[in-house]
Design a protein around this motif. Structure first.
Motif, mmCIF file in Angstrom:
data_model
loop_
_atom_site.group_PDB
_atom_site.id
_atom_site.type_symbol
_atom_site.label_atom_id
_atom_site.label_comp_id
_atom_site.label_asym_id
_atom_site.label_seq_id
_atom_site.Cartn_x
_atom_site.Cartn_y
_atom_site.Cartn_z
ATOM 1 N N LYS A 199 6.568 -11.372 3.466
ATOM 2 C CA LYS A 199 7.137 -12.799 3.345
ATOM 3 C C LYS A 199 5.926 -13.968 3.342
ATOM 4 N N LYS A 200 4.901 -13.292 3.967
ATOM 5 C CA LYS A 200 3.888 -14.197 4.043
ATOM 6 C C LYS A 200 2.601 -13.536 3.483
ATOM 7 N N ASP A 201 1.551 -14.499 3.044
ATOM 8 C CA ASP A 201 0.127 -13.941 2.513
ATOM 9 C C ASP A 201 -0.655 -13.524 3.416
ATOM 10 N N ILE A 202 -1.084 -12.295 3.211
ATOM 11 C CA ILE A 202 -2.244 -11.630 4.168
ATOM 12 C C ILE A 202 -3.639 -11.928 3.840
ATOM 13 N N PRO A 203 -4.410 -12.501 4.501
ATOM 14 C CA PRO A 203 -5.883 -12.814 3.942
ATOM 15 C C PRO A 203 -6.382 -11.353 3.325
ATOM 16 N N LEU A 204 -7.258 -11.671 2.370
ATOM 17 C CA LEU A 204 -7.563 -10.653 1.781
ATOM 18 C C LEU A 204 -8.651 -9.758 2.441
ATOM 19 N N LYS A 205 -9.542 -10.854 3.260
ATOM 20 C CA LYS A 205 -10.497 -10.190 3.942
ATOM 21 C C LYS A 205 -9.979 -9.211 5.031
ATOM 22 N N ILE A 206 -8.691 -9.322 5.626
ATOM 23 C CA ILE A 206 -7.933 -8.561 6.556
ATOM 24 C C ILE A 206 -7.444 -7.365 6.003
ATOM 25 N N ALA A 207 -6.947 -7.814 4.761
ATOM 26 C CA ALA A 207 -6.157 -6.463 4.030
ATOM 27 C C ALA A 207 -7.141 -5.644 3.614
ATOM 28 N N LEU A 208 -8.171 -6.103 3.340
ATOM 29 C CA LEU A 208 -9.261 -5.089 2.729
ATOM 30 C C LEU A 208 -9.735 -4.165 3.963
ATOM 31 N N LYS A 209 -9.903 -4.963 5.197
ATOM 32 C CA LYS A 209 -10.378 -4.238 6.367
ATOM 33 C C LYS A 209 -9.403 -3.022 6.676
ATOM 34 N N ALA A 210 -8.324 -3.462 6.887
ATOM 35 C CA ALA A 210 -7.280 -2.465 7.165
ATOM 36 C C ALA A 210 -7.396 -1.217 5.828
ATOM 37 N N LEU A 211 -7.532 -1.591 4.785
ATOM 38 C CA LEU A 211 -7.581 -0.730 3.604
ATOM 39 C C LEU A 211 -8.654 0.236 3.669
ATOM 40 N N PHE A 212 -9.911 -0.156 4.258
ATOM 41 C CA PHE A 212 -11.095 0.786 4.109
ATOM 42 C C PHE A 212 -11.128 1.338 5.352
ATOM 43 N N THR A 213 -10.378 1.169 6.436
ATOM 44 C CA THR A 213 -10.394 1.753 7.556
ATOM 45 C C THR A 213 -8.973 2.724 7.556
ATOM 46 N N ALA A 252 3.188 9.230 -5.316
ATOM 47 C CA ALA A 252 4.063 9.384 -4.091
ATOM 48 C C ALA A 252 3.135 9.449 -2.820
ATOM 49 N N MET A 253 1.865 9.988 -2.778
ATOM 50 C CA MET A 253 1.011 10.355 -1.890
ATOM 51 C C MET A 253 0.287 9.087 -1.818
ATOM 52 N N ILE A 254 0.000 8.356 -2.804
ATOM 53 C CA ILE A 254 -0.477 7.038 -2.491
ATOM 54 C C ILE A 254 0.038 6.022 -1.793
ATOM 55 N N ASN A 255 1.414 6.028 -2.210
ATOM 56 C CA ASN A 255 2.375 5.111 -1.563
ATOM 57 C C ASN A 255 2.675 5.490 -0.118
ATOM 58 N N ASP A 256 2.479 6.690 0.179
ATOM 59 C CA ASP A 256 2.685 7.124 1.815
ATOM 60 C C ASP A 256 1.620 6.541 2.507
ATOM 61 N N THR A 257 0.492 6.369 1.848
ATOM 62 C CA THR A 257 -0.610 5.725 2.701
ATOM 63 C C THR A 257 -0.426 4.427 3.080
ATOM 64 N N ALA A 258 0.375 3.672 2.405
ATOM 65 C CA ALA A 258 0.800 2.189 2.760
ATOM 66 C C ALA A 258 1.471 2.216 3.974
ATOM 67 N N GLU A 259 2.413 3.319 4.218
ATOM 68 C CA GLU A 259 3.081 3.405 5.250
ATOM 69 C C GLU A 259 2.309 3.752 6.607
ATOM 70 N N TYR A 260 1.503 4.713 6.295
ATOM 71 C CA TYR A 260 0.340 5.019 7.480
ATOM 72 C C TYR A 260 -0.308 3.729 7.704
ATOM 73 N N GLY A 261 -0.715 2.962 6.757
ATOM 74 C CA GLY A 261 -1.701 1.672 7.072
ATOM 75 C C GLY A 261 -0.852 0.644 7.846
ATOM 76 N N GLU A 262 0.339 0.549 7.547
ATOM 77 C CA GLU A 262 1.177 -0.395 8.314
ATOM 78 C C GLU A 262 1.531 0.051 9.563
ATOM 79 N N TRP A 263 1.686 1.388 9.812
ATOM 80 C CA TRP A 263 1.933 1.923 11.132
ATOM 81 C C TRP A 263 0.446 1.942 12.107
ATOM 82 N N LYS A 264 -0.637 1.906 11.224
ATOM 83 C CA LYS A 264 -1.843 2.179 12.134
ATOM 84 C C LYS A 264 -2.343 0.756 12.440
ATOM 85 N N PHE A 265 -2.321 -0.205 11.360
ATOM 86 C CA PHE A 265 -2.853 -1.655 11.613
ATOM 87 C C PHE A 265 -1.789 -2.643 11.404
ATOM 88 N N GLY A 266 -0.503 -2.594 11.221
ATOM 89 C CA GLY A 266 0.379 -3.347 11.304
ATOM 90 C C GLY A 266 0.456 -4.285 10.031
#
Length: 459
Positions: free
Chosen positions: A227-241, A355-369
């Motif tokens: 529902k809210k925009d996530i700053p690209l800098k924060i999103a990319l940091k979470a992605l690459f970790t 499916a495996m790619i989308n599974d990593t989205a749950e991991y990212g949400e679980w790990k970094f919120g």
């Protein structure tokens, strides 16, 4: 006991209105059109440029890499745009509606190079190829993101991927087996333009059907931060970790480089090594024979052993394909047997990868919120595009290095050697790397606990 409790918790977190078979069928049908375009470009564009349009192999190789790198950058932007899209149709679905017709038009333009001189042809090729990849990105990223938004339940997500795999296989076989004979029967540029017209009509129709018949669920009810925009800098940091996203993205680069070589260099092999371009249809069909067989067994095997374990097993098996081809590279029979074995290595791309790619989205949400479904898919797609571009570039550059000249009945010995390298030796190295990366991917074991934890965090 803990595993059973996790299953109960997870089941409560999934919407009761899960996608049914009809909805999954229409989602898969949408992929039919997308993969028609992808396969036509990835399999035949290099050959079309060098042997029909008359553009030199070296120039084509550079075009493939430059355009795909540019394409990869636009993937990141498109993923961010999908994550920030707010409409009554959701985040991903409106893009599928808006961009279907432009993609149909762009594929026709791509395979309609006019006779305007050497420089004019190169300029036209760059403009139309870049146009196509921009529009293709605007369709493919939302399609891939939609898979993760339709359901969060792992078995449903796997089933969605299997539906896409069925239509991926059908569209790939259709283009691989029929495109070259149809284009040759009509002749010249007109033949390939006719094939492109068919693909353009197909992508327009299937995009509309997929838009009309699917529904986004996770992004509305399960991901509050959507529902809210996530700053690209924060999103990319979470992605690459996100270690599992990194593994699967590098896997995409390797797997799609391999796929580009098997598809794009195969027609050169059948023409100049096996002596008959018509063999390419047979080789293309044999390459997907393991996938056809796998559809009857894979769903049950995935439930029992998991996506990663099945993907690892078939990747190891696929390594033996190039080794068999080395026995006698000039034998159609030996090459065919090696192709079938090598086809097992394609199973993860067709049946598990999204499916495996989308599974990593749950991991990212679980790990970094932070949940960025679109960015996860677009960044992984960047790996696919880089791989496809690198494969196409290798074909063009190595053919040019070997002195290949399009349209000749007989090539030099150095050009023949490069065709062998492209079809056997480089694919062997890539198959080994692909297997190592799949061994490193161990998210399946954690996934039930991840979903349980995410459910507990909900207000």
């Amino acid at each position: 006991m803990l595993a059973e409790e996790q299953k109960v918790v997870i089941s409560k977190s999934i919407s009761a209105e899960a996608p049914g078979h009809k909805e999954m069928l229409n989602y898969g049908l949408g992929f039919f059109g997308v993969i028609l375009v992808w396969t036509l470009v990835g399999t035949f564009l290099t050959f079309y440029y060098t042997d029909v349009a008359g553009i030199s192999a070296g120039v084509v190789g550079t075009l493939m890499l430059v355009a795909r790198l540019f394409d990869g950058v636009t993937d990141i932007g498109m993923g961010t745009l999908v994550d920030r899209t707010k409409s009554k149709h959701g985040k991903a679905r409106p893009w599928i509606l808006w961009m279907g017709i432009p993609l149909g038009i762009s594929i026709i333009l791509l395979f309609s190079v006019p006779d305007i001189g050497g420089t004019g042809k190169i300029i036209y090729a760059y403009i139309t190829y870049i146009l196509l990849i921009l529009v293709y990105t605007a369709v493919s990223i939302p399609y891939k993101t939609l898979l993760g938004l339709m359901s969060q339940e792992p078995n449903k997500r796997s089933m969605l991927n299997i539906y896409t795999g069925i239509f991926t296989m059908l569209s790939t076989l259709l283009i691989t087996v029929l495109a070259q004979p149809v284009a040759s029967a009509i002749g010249g540029t007109a033949g390939w333009t006719s094939v492109a017209v068919f693909c353009g009509i197909a992508i327009t129709v299937t995009s509309f059907l997929a838009f009309r018949s699917t529904k986004e669920r996770v992004g509305v009810s399960a991901a509050e931060q959507a529902k809210k925009d996530i700053p690209l800098k924060i999103a990319l940091k979470a992605l690459f970790t996100n270690k599992y996203w990194l593994i699967i993205t590098v896997y995409c680069v390797i797997a799609y480089t391999l796929n580009a070589l098997l598809a794009g260099a195969g027609l050169y092999y059948t023409t100049y090594i096996l002596g008959n371009a018509a063999y390419f249809s047979l080789i293309g069909m044999l390459l997907f024979l393991p996938t056809i067989i796998g559809f009857f067994f894979i769903p049950k095997l995935v439930k029992k052993f998991g996506k990663r374990n099945i993907a690892l097993f078939v990747s190891v098996l696929g390594i033996f394909g190039p080794l068999v081809k080395m026995i006698d590279p000039f034998s159609l029979y030996v090459f065919s047997v090696g192709t079938v074995i090598q086809g097992f290595g394609l199973l993860p791309i067709i049946m598990f990868l999204y499916a495996m790619i989308n599974d990593t989205a749950e991991y990212g949400e679980w790990k970094f919120g932070i949940r960025t479904q679109g960015l996860v898919n677009s960044a992984a797609s960047f790996g696919m595009k880089v791989g496809a571009g690198l494969g196409g570039a290798l074909i063009g550059w190595l053919l040019a290095f070997g002195g290949y000249a399009g349209g000749l009945e007989v090539q030099t010995s150095s050009a023949v050697s490069m065709i062998l390298v492209l079809n056997i030796y480089i694919p062997l190295i890539l198959a080994v790397l692909q297997t190592v990366l799949m061994w490193m991917y161990k998210l399946d074991k954690q996934y039930p606990q991840i979903l349980a934890d995410l459910n507990e965090r909900k207000p």
